[in-house]
Design a protein around this motif. Structure first.
Motif, PDB file in Angstrom:
ATOM      1  N   PRO A 156       0.845  -1.202   0.000  1.00  0.00           N
ATOM      2  CA  PRO A 156       0.000   0.000   0.000  1.00  0.00           C
ATOM      3  C   PRO A 156       0.878   1.249   0.000  1.00  0.00           C
ATOM      4  N   ARG A 157       0.555   2.174  -0.907  1.00  0.00           N
ATOM      5  CA  ARG A 157       1.353   3.397  -0.952  1.00  0.00           C
ATOM      6  C   ARG A 157       0.764   4.414   0.011  1.00  0.00           C
ATOM      7  N   GLU A 158       1.621   5.242   0.569  1.00  0.00           N
ATOM      8  CA  GLU A 158       1.161   6.246   1.522  1.00  0.00           C
ATOM      9  C   GLU A 158       0.533   7.400   0.763  1.00  0.00           C
ATOM     10  N   LEU A 159      -0.565   7.887   1.298  1.00  0.00           N
ATOM     11  CA  LEU A 159      -1.273   8.983   0.655  1.00  0.00           C
ATOM     12  C   LEU A 159      -0.605  10.308   0.987  1.00  0.00           C
ATOM     13  N   SER A 160      -0.715  11.246   0.082  1.00  0.00           N
ATOM     14  CA  SER A 160      -0.172  12.572   0.349  1.00  0.00           C
ATOM     15  C   SER A 160      -1.121  13.312   1.288  1.00  0.00           C
ATOM     16  N   ARG A 161      -0.674  14.428   1.805  1.00  0.00           N
ATOM     17  CA  ARG A 161      -1.484  15.209   2.739  1.00  0.00           C
ATOM     18  C   ARG A 161      -2.779  15.659   2.067  1.00  0.00           C
ATOM     19  N   ARG A 162      -2.679  16.111   0.835  1.00  0.00           N
ATOM     20  CA  ARG A 162      -3.873  16.578   0.129  1.00  0.00           C
ATOM     21  C   ARG A 162      -4.867  15.447  -0.086  1.00  0.00           C
ATOM     22  N   GLU A 163      -4.361  14.273  -0.450  1.00  0.00           N
ATOM     23  CA  GLU A 163      -5.259  13.133  -0.659  1.00  0.00           C
ATOM     24  C   GLU A 163      -5.943  12.737   0.635  1.00  0.00           C
ATOM     25  N   ARG A 164      -5.163  12.712   1.741  1.00  0.00           N
ATOM     26  CA  ARG A 164      -5.763  12.375   3.043  1.00  0.00           C
ATOM     27  C   ARG A 164      -6.844  13.385   3.413  1.00  0.00           C
ATOM     28  N   GLU A 165      -6.555  14.670   3.218  1.00  0.00           N
ATOM     29  CA  GLU A 165      -7.535  15.706   3.552  1.00  0.00           C
ATOM     30  C   GLU A 165      -8.780  15.582   2.688  1.00  0.00           C
ATOM     31  N   GLU A 166      -8.607  15.241   1.425  1.00  0.00           N
ATOM     32  CA  GLU A 166      -9.748  15.098   0.522  1.00  0.00           C
ATOM     33  C   GLU A 166     -10.631  13.929   0.958  1.00  0.00           C
ATOM     34  N   ILE A 167     -10.027  12.815   1.312  1.00  0.00           N
ATOM     35  CA  ILE A 167     -10.795  11.654   1.763  1.00  0.00           C
ATOM     36  C   ILE A 167     -11.514  11.977   3.069  1.00  0.00           C
ATOM     37  N   GLU A 168     -10.827  12.641   3.970  1.00  0.00           N
ATOM     38  CA  GLU A 168     -11.424  13.023   5.252  1.00  0.00           C
ATOM     39  C   GLU A 168     -12.611  13.969   5.033  1.00  0.00           C
ATOM     40  N   LYS A 169     -12.464  14.887   4.088  1.00  0.00           N
ATOM     41  CA  LYS A 169     -13.536  15.834   3.769  1.00  0.00           C
ATOM     42  C   LYS A 169     -14.766  15.092   3.240  1.00  0.00           C
ATOM     43  N   GLN A 170     -14.532  14.109   2.344  1.00  0.00           N
ATOM     44  CA  GLN A 170     -15.655  13.347   1.789  1.00  0.00           C
ATOM     45  C   GLN A 170     -16.376  12.548   2.877  1.00  0.00           C
ATOM     46  N   LYS A 171     -15.599  11.944   3.776  1.00  0.00           N
ATOM     47  CA  LYS A 171     -16.210  11.153   4.852  1.00  0.00           C
ATOM     48  C   LYS A 171     -17.035  12.036   5.779  1.00  0.00           C
ATOM     49  N   SER A 172     -16.507  13.211   6.110  1.00  0.00           N
ATOM     50  CA  SER A 172     -17.255  14.102   7.004  1.00  0.00           C
ATOM     51  C   SER A 172     -18.534  14.583   6.324  1.00  0.00           C
ATOM     52  N   LYS A 173     -18.475  14.826   5.018  1.00  0.00           N
ATOM     53  CA  LYS A 173     -19.664  15.259   4.278  1.00  0.00           C
ATOM     54  C   LYS A 173     -20.720  14.152   4.290  1.00  0.00           C
ATOM     55  N   GLU A 174     -20.273  12.895   4.104  1.00  0.00           N
ATOM     56  CA  GLU A 174     -21.208  11.766   4.128  1.00  0.00           C
ATOM     57  C   GLU A 174     -21.847  11.613   5.512  1.00  0.00           C
ATOM     58  N   ARG A 175     -21.041  11.766   6.587  1.00  0.00           N
ATOM     59  CA  ARG A 175     -21.582  11.681   7.953  1.00  0.00           C
ATOM     60  C   ARG A 175     -22.631  12.768   8.179  1.00  0.00           C
ATOM     61  N   TYR A 176     -22.309  13.981   7.721  1.00  0.00           N
ATOM     62  CA  TYR A 176     -23.227  15.103   7.904  1.00  0.00           C
ATOM     63  C   TYR A 176     -24.543  14.850   7.170  1.00  0.00           C
ATOM     64  N   MET A 177     -24.453  14.355   5.925  1.00  0.00           N
ATOM     65  CA  MET A 177     -25.673  14.096   5.156  1.00  0.00           C
ATOM     66  C   MET A 177     -26.520  13.009   5.817  1.00  0.00           C
ATOM     67  N   LYS A 178     -25.878  12.001   6.394  1.00  0.00           N
ATOM     68  CA  LYS A 178     -26.597  10.932   7.073  1.00  0.00           C
ATOM     69  C   LYS A 178     -27.354  11.498   8.275  1.00  0.00           C
ATOM     70  N   LEU A 179     -26.659  12.313   9.080  1.00  0.00           N
ATOM     71  CA  LEU A 179     -27.298  12.934  10.233  1.00  0.00           C
ATOM     72  C   LEU A 179     -28.389  13.914   9.790  1.00  0.00           C
ATOM     73  N   HIS A 180     -28.157  14.588   8.686  1.00  0.00           N
ATOM     74  CA  HIS A 180     -29.127  15.558   8.178  1.00  0.00           C
ATOM     75  C   HIS A 180     -30.421  14.851   7.772  1.00  0.00           C
ATOM     76  N   LEU A 181     -30.268  13.708   7.113  1.00  0.00           N
ATOM     77  CA  LEU A 181     -31.450  12.957   6.705  1.00  0.00           C
ATOM     78  C   LEU A 181     -32.211  12.403   7.912  1.00  0.00           C
ATOM     79  N   GLU A 182     -31.498  12.095   8.983  1.00  0.00           N
ATOM     80  CA  GLU A 182     -32.144  11.610  10.195  1.00  0.00           C
ATOM     81  C   GLU A 182     -32.765  12.756  10.984  1.00  0.00           C
ATOM     82  N   GLY A 183     -32.408  13.996  10.649  1.00  0.00           N
ATOM     83  CA  GLY A 183     -32.976  15.157  11.327  1.00  0.00           C
ATOM     84  C   GLY A 183     -32.268  15.497  12.623  1.00  0.00           C
TER      85      GLY A 183
END
Length: 160
Positions: free
Chosen positions: A91-118
């Motif tokens: 497995p290759r190590e991700l760059s800082r930008r790639e890690r931040e991008e993945i983290e951003k996507q995950k947080s957005k998905e968590r937020y949308m899940k909570l948003h749909l639950e109200g």
């Protein structure tokens, strides 16, 4: 502008070769042309001396390198890797930008899940706004129905 396109530096005197130096260089050039073996013999003696120095040092030092010992971990010679040596499955190590991008996507998905639950503040505000709008529409619909009934009753009384 003088010929040659280059100007001398202001205040600096011009340097001329002295005639003695020119004569010495020309004599050395003639000796080399006449006796090429003579120079090789002289250089062979110097090679013996330099070969003992080469035993101590594996390569020739450039510039100040011979005077100062450098321990720079970043100064390594680039070694080329063979295709057989490359490990594609590792497995290759991700760059800082790639890690931040993945983290951003995950947080957005968590937020949308909570948003749909109200469960988020924005979702609660949206639901409250929707409830107010539904109530206003129901009230407006009741008023329309009441007005319709009143018109029907008025028309029925007028016909009688």
């Amino acid at each position: 502008m003088p010929r040659g396109g280059k100007r001398g530096h202001k205040g600096r005197g011009k340097q001329f070769s002295n005639p003695e130096e020119i004569d010495r260089q020309m004599k050395a050039q003639k000796e080399l042309e006449e006796n090429p073996n003579a120079e090789k013999v002289d250089s062979a003696d110097s090679e013996d001396e330099s070969s003992s120095e080469d035993e101590n040092e594996s390569r020739k030092k450039c510039g100040v390198e011979g005077l100062i010992e450098i321990e720079n971990p970043n100064r390594m010679s680039q070694k080329s890797k063979k295709v057989a040596e490359l490990d594609v499955t590792a497995p290759r190590e991700l760059s800082r930008r790639e890690r931040e991008e993945i983290e951003k996507q995950k947080s957005k998905e968590r937020y949308m899940k909570l948003h749909l639950e109200g469960k988020t503040e924005q979702a609660r505000a949206d639901l409250a706004r929707l409830a107010i709008i539904k109530k206003q529409r129901e009230d407006a619909a009741k008023k329309r129905d009441d007005l319709k009934k009143d018109k029907d009753t008025d028309e029925s009384k007028a016909k009688r």
